[in-house]
Scaffold this motif. Structure first.
Motif, mmCIF file in Angstrom:
data_model
loop_
_atom_site.group_PDB
_atom_site.id
_atom_site.type_symbol
_atom_site.label_atom_id
_atom_site.label_comp_id
_atom_site.label_asym_id
_atom_site.label_seq_id
_atom_site.Cartn_x
_atom_site.Cartn_y
_atom_site.Cartn_z
ATOM 1 N N GLY A 1 -50.170 11.123 -21.046
ATOM 2 C CA GLY A 1 -49.386 11.489 -19.873
ATOM 3 C C GLY A 1 -48.253 12.439 -20.158
ATOM 4 O O GLY A 1 -47.331 12.563 -19.344
ATOM 5 N N VAL A 2 -48.346 13.151 -21.297
ATOM 6 C CA VAL A 2 -47.270 14.064 -21.667
ATOM 7 C C VAL A 2 -47.454 15.434 -21.020
ATOM 8 O O VAL A 2 -46.477 16.141 -20.758
ATOM 9 N N CYS A 3 -48.725 15.833 -20.764
ATOM 10 C CA CYS A 3 -48.994 17.142 -20.150
ATOM 11 C C CYS A 3 -49.903 16.938 -18.942
ATOM 12 O O CYS A 3 -50.453 15.863 -18.727
ATOM 13 N N THR A 4 -50.091 18.012 -18.221
ATOM 14 C CA THR A 4 -50.876 17.941 -16.992
ATOM 15 C C THR A 4 -52.320 18.365 -17.244
ATOM 16 O O THR A 4 -52.669 18.922 -18.302
ATOM 17 N N LYS A 5 -53.152 18.084 -16.223
ATOM 18 C CA LYS A 5 -54.556 18.496 -16.290
ATOM 19 C C LYS A 5 -54.671 20.014 -16.328
ATOM 20 O O LYS A 5 -55.586 20.574 -16.954
ATOM 21 N N SER B 1 -56.665 22.328 -28.420
ATOM 22 C CA SER B 1 -57.330 21.581 -27.353
ATOM 23 C C SER B 1 -57.318 20.086 -27.636
ATOM 24 O O SER B 1 -57.083 19.258 -26.744
ATOM 25 N N ALA B 2 -57.571 19.748 -28.903
ATOM 26 C CA ALA B 2 -57.552 18.321 -29.260
ATOM 27 C C ALA B 2 -56.162 17.727 -29.048
ATOM 28 O O ALA B 2 -56.006 16.603 -28.521
ATOM 29 N N ASP B 3 -55.129 18.507 -29.439
ATOM 30 C CA ASP B 3 -53.761 18.010 -29.245
ATOM 31 C C ASP B 3 -53.442 17.854 -27.759
ATOM 32 O O ASP B 3 -52.816 16.852 -27.330
ATOM 33 N N VAL B 4 -53.852 18.812 -26.943
ATOM 34 C CA VAL B 4 -53.550 18.758 -25.518
ATOM 35 C C VAL B 4 -54.279 17.600 -24.847
ATOM 36 O O VAL B 4 -53.723 16.928 -23.961
ATOM 37 N N HIS B 5 -55.524 17.356 -25.270
ATOM 38 C CA HIS B 5 -56.255 16.224 -24.694
ATOM 39 C C HIS B 5 -55.565 14.897 -25.028
ATOM 40 O O HIS B 5 -55.483 13.989 -24.168
ATOM 41 N N ARG B 6 -55.072 14.782 -26.242
ATOM 42 C CA ARG B 6 -54.357 13.541 -26.598
ATOM 43 C C ARG B 6 -53.059 13.427 -25.788
ATOM 44 O O ARG B 6 -52.687 12.340 -25.326
ATOM 45 N N MET B 7 -52.388 14.545 -25.627
ATOM 46 C CA MET B 7 -51.160 14.524 -24.839
ATOM 47 C C MET B 7 -51.440 14.178 -23.379
ATOM 48 O O MET B 7 -50.654 13.466 -22.721
ATOM 49 N N PHE B 8 -52.558 14.659 -22.858
ATOM 50 C CA PHE B 8 -52.916 14.337 -21.476
ATOM 51 C C PHE B 8 -53.217 12.857 -21.319
ATOM 52 O O PHE B 8 -52.844 12.224 -20.316
ATOM 53 N N GLU B 9 -53.899 12.298 -22.335
ATOM 54 C CA GLU B 9 -54.206 10.871 -22.288
ATOM 55 C C GLU B 9 -52.934 10.035 -22.317
ATOM 56 O O GLU B 9 -52.881 8.932 -21.748
#
Length: 477
Positions: free
Chosen positions: A222-226, A212-220
Motif C-alpha cells: 500500500g505504499v504506491c498506487t496502481k 517492477s518487482a519493487d513497485v509490485h511489492r510496494m503496491f502490495e
C-alpha cells in the motif's frame, strides 16, 4: 549408438564453428577472396594484359597460309579452231626473211585472194587441241609474310593504349578493393554496434524488471498506487519490444556481414570486437594533408590520369589515318596446273617480294574530323581529372572534419555516460529511501539508456569515420 555418436560429433563441430572468433582483418580477407565484383575486375586485368600482347604482336612479321581449290566447267582454249600461220624463207638477194607467197608465173608477183590478202604458199599448222588446257581442277596455295615498316605511328600508339588500359584495369580493381573493404567494415561495425545495444537493452530490461518487482511489492504494502505499477509495466513491455527489435536487427546485420564476406547467410561466428567498450584507435587526425601524395595514392584519380593518356594515344591513332603506311610483303605461291613450264598438271611455285604503300589523299575531311574528335576527348578527360581533384580536396577536408568531430563526440558521450551512471545510482538510492518516485527512477533509467546508446553510436562512428578518412586518403589497404 553409432548414429548418436555421429550426431554428438556434428553438435560439437557446430558449437565450435559458432564459437569461432573472427577479426576484422579476417572478414576483409574473406570478402576480398570471394567478392564477385573483384573477380570481374581481376578478369578485366587479364583481358587487358592479353590485349597488350595482341598489340605488341603487330610489331612482328605476320605469316599467313592460304590455299584453295576451284572446279571449272570448261577447258581454256586460246584459239577457236586450228590455226594456219604463214612462214618465211631467207632471201639471199635482200638478206632478209620474206614470206612464202603464191606468185603469178607470168609476172612473178604475189597473188592476192578474194579478201585482198596475199596467199601464202606454205603454212604452219597449230592445232586447236595443242592450245587447249585442262583447268577443270585447279589447286593453289600461298605462304605470305607481311612486315609493317611504318603505319603512321598507329602500332606504337596502340601498344601504349593497351599498356595504359592494363594499368587502368589494375587501378579500377584497387578502387573496388577499397569499396569492398569499406563495405566489410561498415557491416562489421554494425554488428558490433547492435551487439553492444543488445547488451544495453538487456541491462535496461533488467533495471526495469527489478524496478517492477519493487513497485509490485510496494503496491502490495500500500505504499504506491496502481498507476505507478502500470507505468512501470508499460515501460518494461516497451523495453522488451525494443530488445526484440535489437535481436532481430542483430540477426539481419550478421546475415549482411556474411553476404559481404562471401559466406552462407546462415553462418554464425563471434566477432573479435563484440565486447569492445571503447575505440581501439590511437591515431590523431592531421590538420593538413599533402594533397599531391593523396592524388598519387587515390586509384580513381590514377585511373583518370591513365584515361587522359589513353585519349592522347587515341588522338595519335586518328592522326595515323592521315599518314602513309608502308609494309614489306613476301610470298611463296604454288599452283596446279602451273604455267612455269608450259601448262603442266603438277604443283610448282615461286617466291615474290615487294613493298606496299598506302597513302590517303582525299576523304572529304573525315579523317581530320576524327582527329579533332579525339582531341576533344582528351580535353574532356583532362577536365574530368581536374574536377575530380577538386572533389577529392573537398572529400578529404570533410572526412577529416567528420573524424575530428567523431572523436570529440565520443569524448563528450563518455563524460555524459559517467554523469548518467551517477544520476541513476542516486535516483535508485533515493527511491529505496522513499525520497524519489517511480517516475524519477524511470527518467534516470531513460537518461542512462540514452547516454549508453549515444556512447555506442559515437564509438562506432569513430571507427567508420576513420575508415572513410583512410579511404579518402588512399591508405585503406
Amino acid at each position: 549408438m553409432r548414429f548418436q555418436a555421429f550426431a554428438a560429433l556434428l553438435t560439437l563441430c557446430a558449437a565450435a564453428a559458432a564459437a569461432q572468433t573472427v577479426s576484422l582483418d579476417s572478414c576483409r580477407a574473406m570478402a576480398l577472396r570471394s567478392n564477385r565484383q573483384l573477380m570481374i575486375s581481376r578478369a578485366a586485368i587479364d583481358k587487358a594484359r592479353y590485349q597488350n600482347k595482341e598489340a605488341f604482336a603487330a610489331y612482328l612479321p605476320a605469316l599467313d597460309l592460304n590455299g584453295g581449290y576451284t572446279y571449272n566447267q570448261r577447258e581454256i582454249s586460246i584459239f577457236d579452231s586450228d590455226q594456219l600461220l604463214p612462214t618465211k624463207s631467207f632471201d639471199p638477194k635482200t638478206g632478209k626473211y620474206e614470206f612464202n607467197l603464191v606468185t603469178d608465173p607470168a609476172t612473178h608477183m604475189p597473188v592476192k585472194g578474194p579478201d585482198g590478202q596475199y596467199i601464202p604458199s606454205e603454212v604452219a599448222l597449230i592445232p586447236k587441241s595443242a592450245m587447249t588446257y585442262d583447268v577443270h581442277h585447279v589447286f593453289f596455295g600461298a605462304l605470305t609474310l607481311t612486315q609493317p615498316l611504318f603505319m603512321g605511328g598507329k602500332i606504337v600508339a596502340m601498344n601504349r593504349i593497351t599498356r595504359d588500359a592494363e594499368a587502368l584495369a589494375r587501378q579500377l580493381h584497387n578502387d573496388e578493393v577499397q569499396n569492398v573493404i569499406y563495405a566489410v567494415d561498415a557491416a562489421y561495425w554494425q554488428v558490433v554496434s547492435l551487439k553492444a545495444k543488445q547488451r544495453l537493452a538487456r541491462s535496461y530490461v533488467d533495471l526495469l524488471d527489478s524496478l517492477s518487482a519493487d513497485v509490485h511489492r510496494m503496491f502490495e504494502q500500500g505504499v504506491c498506487t496502481k498507476s505507478d505499477v502500470l507505468r512501470v509495466d508499460v515501460r518494461l513491455n516497451s523495453a522488451n519490444v525494443d530488445l526484440t527489435r535489437v535481436n532481430d536487427g542483430l540477426v539481419l546485420s550478421r546475415m549482411a556481414l556474411d553476404q559481404v564476406c562471401g559466406l552462407p547467410v546462415s553462418e554464425t561466428f563471434t566477432l573479435a570486437d563484440e565486447d569492445l567498450t571503447e575505440p581501439r584507435l590511437n591515431a590523431e587526425v592531421a590538420r593538413h594533408y599533402d594533397m599531391e601524395d593523396v592524388y598519387a595514392r587515390r586509384p580513381d584519380l590514377e585511373a583518370l590520369r591513365l584515361g587522359v593518356g589513353i585519349s592522347a594515344q587515341q588522338k595519335k591513332v586518328a592522326m595515323s589515318d592521315m599518314l602513309p603506311k608502308v609494309a614489306l610483303v613476301g610470298a611463296y605461291t604454288v599452283m596446279n596446273p602451273n604455267m612455269y613450264d608450259g601448262f603442266r598438271k603438277k604443283f610448282k611455285g615461286a617466291f615474290s617480294v615487294g613493298v606496299t604503300l598506302s597513302m590517303p589523299l582525299w576523304h572529304w575531311g573525315g579523317n581530320m574530323a576524327k582527329y579533332k574528335a579525339a582531341a576533344v576527348d582528351e580535353t574532356i578527360m583532362q577536365l574530368r581529372l581536374n574536377d575530380a581533384k577538386t572533389l577529392v580536396d573537398l572529400q578529404v577536408q570533410q572526412a577529416s572534419f567528420k573524424t575530428s568531430e567523431a572523436y570529440k563526440t565520443y569524448n563528450t558521450t563518455c563524460a555524459n555516460l559517467a554523469q548518467a551512471d551517477e544520476n541513476l545510482r542516486c535516483a535508485d538510492l533515493a527511491f529505496r529511501e522513499g525520497m524519489a518516485t517511480t517516475d524519477d527512477v524511470m527518467e534516470a533509467q531513460t537518461a542512462w539508456l540514452k547516454a549508453h546508446s549515444e556512447q555506442v553510436d559515437a564509438m562506432i562512428d569513430v571507427h567508420l569515420c576513420d575508415v572513410y578518412l583512410s579511404k579518402c586518403l588512399g591508405t585503406l589497404y
